[in-house]
Write a protein that holds these residues in place. Sequence first.
Motif, short mmCIF file in Angstrom:
data_model
loop_
_atom_site.label_atom_id
_atom_site.label_comp_id
_atom_site.label_asym_id
_atom_site.label_seq_id
_atom_site.Cartn_x
_atom_site.Cartn_y
_atom_site.Cartn_z
N PRO A 52 0.84 -1.20 0.00
CA PRO A 52 0.00 0.00 0.00
C PRO A 52 0.88 1.26 0.00
O PRO A 52 1.90 1.31 0.69
N VAL A 53 0.46 2.23 -0.80
CA VAL A 53 1.24 3.47 -0.91
C VAL A 53 0.33 4.69 -0.88
O VAL A 53 -0.87 4.61 -1.16
N ALA A 54 0.92 5.81 -0.51
CA ALA A 54 0.27 7.11 -0.54
C ALA A 54 1.00 7.96 -1.56
O ALA A 54 2.13 7.63 -1.96
N LYS A 55 0.38 9.03 -2.01
CA LYS A 55 1.02 9.93 -2.96
C LYS A 55 1.27 11.26 -2.26
O LYS A 55 0.33 11.95 -1.87
N VAL A 56 2.55 11.59 -2.10
CA VAL A 56 2.95 12.82 -1.42
C VAL A 56 3.86 13.61 -2.37
O VAL A 56 4.85 13.06 -2.87
N SER A 57 3.50 14.84 -2.63
CA SER A 57 4.27 15.71 -3.53
C SER A 57 4.49 15.05 -4.89
O SER A 57 5.56 15.15 -5.48
N GLY A 58 3.48 14.33 -5.37
CA GLY A 58 3.53 13.72 -6.69
C GLY A 58 4.27 12.40 -6.78
O GLY A 58 4.40 11.83 -7.86
N LEU A 59 4.77 11.88 -5.65
CA LEU A 59 5.52 10.63 -5.64
C LEU A 59 4.89 9.62 -4.66
O LEU A 59 4.30 10.01 -3.65
N LEU A 60 5.05 8.33 -4.97
CA LEU A 60 4.53 7.29 -4.09
C LEU A 60 5.47 7.03 -2.93
O LEU A 60 6.69 6.89 -3.12
N VAL A 61 4.90 6.99 -1.74
CA VAL A 61 5.64 6.72 -0.50
C VAL A 61 4.88 5.63 0.25
O VAL A 61 3.72 5.36 -0.05
N PRO A 62 5.51 5.00 1.25
CA PRO A 62 4.78 3.99 2.02
C PRO A 62 3.55 4.58 2.68
O PRO A 62 3.60 5.68 3.24
N TYR A 63 2.46 3.85 2.61
CA TYR A 63 1.21 4.26 3.27
C TYR A 63 1.40 4.15 4.77
O TYR A 63 1.96 3.19 5.29
N ASP A 64 0.93 5.15 5.49
CA ASP A 64 1.01 5.18 6.95
C ASP A 64 -0.40 4.96 7.50
O ASP A 64 -1.28 5.78 7.27
N VAL A 65 -0.60 3.86 8.19
CA VAL A 65 -1.94 3.51 8.68
C VAL A 65 -2.47 4.50 9.70
O VAL A 65 -3.67 4.54 9.95
N THR A 66 -1.62 5.32 10.28
CA THR A 66 -2.09 6.34 11.21
C THR A 66 -2.58 7.52 10.38
O THR A 66 -1.79 8.34 9.91
N ALA A 67 -3.86 7.59 10.16
CA ALA A 67 -4.47 8.54 9.24
C ALA A 67 -4.21 10.00 9.57
O ALA A 67 -4.37 10.87 8.73
#
Length: 127
Positions: A52-67
């Motif tokens: 699972p990944v998140a998109k931060v500043s246009g790039l994929l980073v590890p998703y952090d389950v702490t919303a």
Amino acid sequence: MPKLRTETFGSGDQSWLGSAHGIGNCRTETIDISAFTASTHYPNGYIPSGTPVAKVSGLLVPYDVTAGTTTGAGILAGHIFTDQPVVGTQDFPAPLLDHGRVKTASVPFANFAAPLTAKNATTIVYI
């Protein structure tokens, strides 16, 4: 003399997929490899399919389950569709599954939980 290496290509363990829906529509995004750590995210030399990944500043980073993160890493962008070998420190493109069905228990991430709020989720249905 060019630097040569041997690679074996495969899709990885895709048992996390809950259906075939969405797999033909994965979009290409860029992985920010500096946000991943070898011992945690790719101990075998590759980022596994289903990560699972998140998109931060246009790039994929590890998703952090702490919303409640302030970086945006708590907003799920989707899952890396196929195993992604990590070679060097350059960011690289990867296929992202951002809609379809996903088996929560099979996601290769020890603490993964489906987002609880719509604002932190994608159009993925978790089963």
